[in-house]
Design a protein around this motif. Structure first.
Motif, PDB file in Angstrom:
ATOM      1  N   UNK A   2       0.857  -1.190   0.000  1.00 45.81           N
ATOM      2  CA  UNK A   2       0.000   0.000   0.000  1.00 45.81           C
ATOM      3  C   UNK A   2       0.890   1.235   0.000  1.00 45.81           C
ATOM      4  N   UNK A   3       0.687   2.083  -0.998  1.00 43.56           N
ATOM      5  CA  UNK A   3       1.373   3.376  -1.046  1.00 43.56           C
ATOM      6  C   UNK A   3       0.338   4.448  -1.356  1.00 43.56           C
ATOM      7  N   UNK A   4       0.185   5.403  -0.438  1.00 43.79           N
ATOM      8  CA  UNK A   4      -0.738   6.520  -0.680  1.00 43.79           C
ATOM      9  C   UNK A   4      -0.112   7.805  -0.166  1.00 43.79           C
ATOM     10  N   UNK A   5      -0.457   8.907  -0.838  1.00 42.30           N
ATOM     11  CA  UNK A   5       0.055  10.224  -0.464  1.00 42.30           C
ATOM     12  C   UNK A   5      -1.012  11.262  -0.789  1.00 42.30           C
ATOM     13  N   UNK A   6      -1.021  12.368  -0.061  1.00 39.37           N
ATOM     14  CA  UNK A   6      -1.907  13.471  -0.453  1.00 39.37           C
ATOM     15  C   UNK A   6      -1.320  14.219  -1.643  1.00 39.37           C
ATOM     16  N   UNK A   7      -2.154  14.925  -2.355  1.00 43.44           N
ATOM     17  CA  UNK A   7      -1.667  15.756  -3.452  1.00 43.44           C
ATOM     18  C   UNK A   7      -0.757  16.850  -2.899  1.00 43.44           C
ATOM     19  N   UNK A   8       0.359  17.108  -3.574  1.00 45.53           N
ATOM     20  CA  UNK A   8       1.277  18.151  -3.109  1.00 45.53           C
ATOM     21  C   UNK A   8       0.899  19.503  -3.706  1.00 45.53           C
ATOM     22  N   UNK A   9       1.626  20.524  -3.333  1.00 45.57           N
ATOM     23  CA  UNK A   9       1.289  21.878  -3.779  1.00 45.57           C
ATOM     24  C   UNK A   9       1.427  22.042  -5.288  1.00 45.57           C
ATOM     25  N   UNK A  10       2.394  21.377  -5.871  1.00 43.86           N
ATOM     26  CA  UNK A  10       2.557  21.439  -7.322  1.00 43.86           C
ATOM     27  C   UNK A  10       1.327  20.890  -8.021  1.00 43.86           C
ATOM     28  N   UNK A  11       0.805  19.776  -7.478  1.00 48.80           N
ATOM     29  CA  UNK A  11      -0.411  19.181  -8.043  1.00 48.80           C
ATOM     30  C   UNK A  11      -1.604  20.113  -7.870  1.00 48.80           C
ATOM     31  N   UNK A  12      -1.784  20.611  -6.647  1.00 49.24           N
ATOM     32  CA  UNK A  12      -2.948  21.438  -6.335  1.00 49.24           C
ATOM     33  C   UNK A  12      -2.974  22.735  -7.141  1.00 49.24           C
ATOM     34  N   UNK A  13      -1.788  23.278  -7.404  1.00 45.12           N
ATOM     35  CA  UNK A  13      -1.689  24.510  -8.181  1.00 45.12           C
ATOM     36  C   UNK A  13      -1.639  24.249  -9.680  1.00 45.12           C
ATOM     37  N   UNK A  14      -1.645  22.960 -10.029  1.00 46.74           N
ATOM     38  CA  UNK A  14      -1.636  22.515 -11.428  1.00 46.74           C
ATOM     39  C   UNK A  14      -0.450  23.075 -12.205  1.00 46.74           C
ATOM     40  N   UNK A  15       0.726  23.037 -11.551  1.00 50.24           N
ATOM     41  CA  UNK A  15       1.957  23.465 -12.204  1.00 50.24           C
ATOM     42  C   UNK A  15       2.531  22.319 -13.034  1.00 50.24           C
TER      43      UNK A  15
END
Length: 324
Positions: free
Chosen positions: A153-166
């Protein structure tokens, strides 16, 4: 001892601490040249790492007669382009993982080196790390009896780059179609076959749950190793918690570890219970690079991470993603 002069194509973040210094510090190896399209960043890198030659053109580096071997450290979508040129030049090569974004391209790379009998290594460096060699030792000693199943099992929250759609090559479907699965799950799947043998068949589901980027962000799969061991895994990059956990279940116990986190590796069995903290080296690719040196200097028969083993990992990933 002859010194093998390496040229690096793509001197980005992975080469700053993880890999580049390992080549410099390994006896018998030297980084003679680096290539990057951005001249300013290229010169800065070469100055900081004390490297003699710089190129903004990969062909010039590959065909430089003073370069004995090439390390391709670019994003996966360009691996095939450069690898085929290195094979044509007849030089040993190490390619960052995954071998390529597809099994078809990986097979073409593998065959190019096989046909010329040129060494091909792939940077699945966890196969050479002490913490995972200890897990392999526990399995070899039959501490957990007959292995029945492996669960990851590998899970992570979205990082700032993802959230800002960079822009991020790891989430660009044209470069990494399955996003972080391509970049991270490849390490785990490769490690599982290192421990338990090749996979015979696998099926999976993959999708984009968050719509933050073009690549997929959620994958789940089940598989069967050739020796009858079953496996299951989930990789999700939009969960609230960062979880990195693998359990190998046997007839007499379990082994638990993390693929990326330096958590303790834990053995629980009828005959032995042990929890060990084995830290990774500062330059995490050092054991991997030292094993390459041992192969090239005929001190080791085979490297743990070859073109052949990486090709199998590419096949497994494409099967999970229903691309085959």
């Amino acid at each position: 001892m002859k010194t093998i002069n390496w040229g690096i194509i793509g001197c980005g973040n992975v080469t700053e601490v993880k890999s580049g210094p390992a080549y410099k510090l390994t006896s018998g190896f030297n980084i003679e040249a680096v290539m990057r399209r951005d001249r300013e960043k290229l010169e800065d890198y070469a100055k900081r790492h004390n490297i003699n030659k710089t190129y903004t053109d990969a062909d010039a580096l590959i065909n430089d007669s003073s370069i004995d071997a090439v390390y391709i450290a670019t994003p996966p979508d360009s691996h095939k382009l450069y690898a085929l040129k290195v094979a044509a030049a007849g030089k040993p090569c190490c390619i960052e993982k995954p071998l390529s974004p597809s099994y078809a391209d990986s097979l073409e790379i593998y065959n190019a080196f096989k046909e010329k009998n040129i060494p091909l290594f792939v940077a699945y460096y966890r196969r050479s790390l002490p913490r995972f060699l200890k897990v392999k030792e526990w399995l070899a000693n039959n501490f957990i009896g007959d292995v029945r199943h492996i669960s990851a099992h590998l899970s992570k929250p979205a990082n700032q780059t993802d959230l800002l759609k960079k822009d991020n090559w790891r989430t660009d479907s044209k470069i990494a179609p399955a996003g972080y699965f391509d970049d991270l799950a490849s390490h785990g799947l490769d490690l599982f076959t290192f421990f338990l043998g090749d996979i015979e068949n696998t099926k999976g589901f993959s999708l984009n749950q968050q719509n933050l980027y073009s690549a997929k962000d959620a994958v789940t799969a089940s598989w069967l190793h050739k020796n009858g061991i079953t496996g299951s895994g989930t990789w999700n990059f939009g969960c609230s918690d960062h979880v990195d956990h693998v359990t190998i279940y046997g007839s007499k116990g379990t082994i638990e570890f993390s693929v990326f986190h330096e958590n303790p590796i834990v053995l629980k069995s009828e005959s032995k219970t042990q929890s060990l903290v084995i830290e990774n080296p500062k330059h995490i690719q050092t054991p991997h690079v030292e094993n390459m040196k041992a192969v090239l200097f005929n001190e080791l028969a085979a490297h743990p991470s070859s073109g052949k083993t990486a090709l199998h990992t590419s096949w497994v990933m494409d099967k999970i993603l229903d691309k085959l």
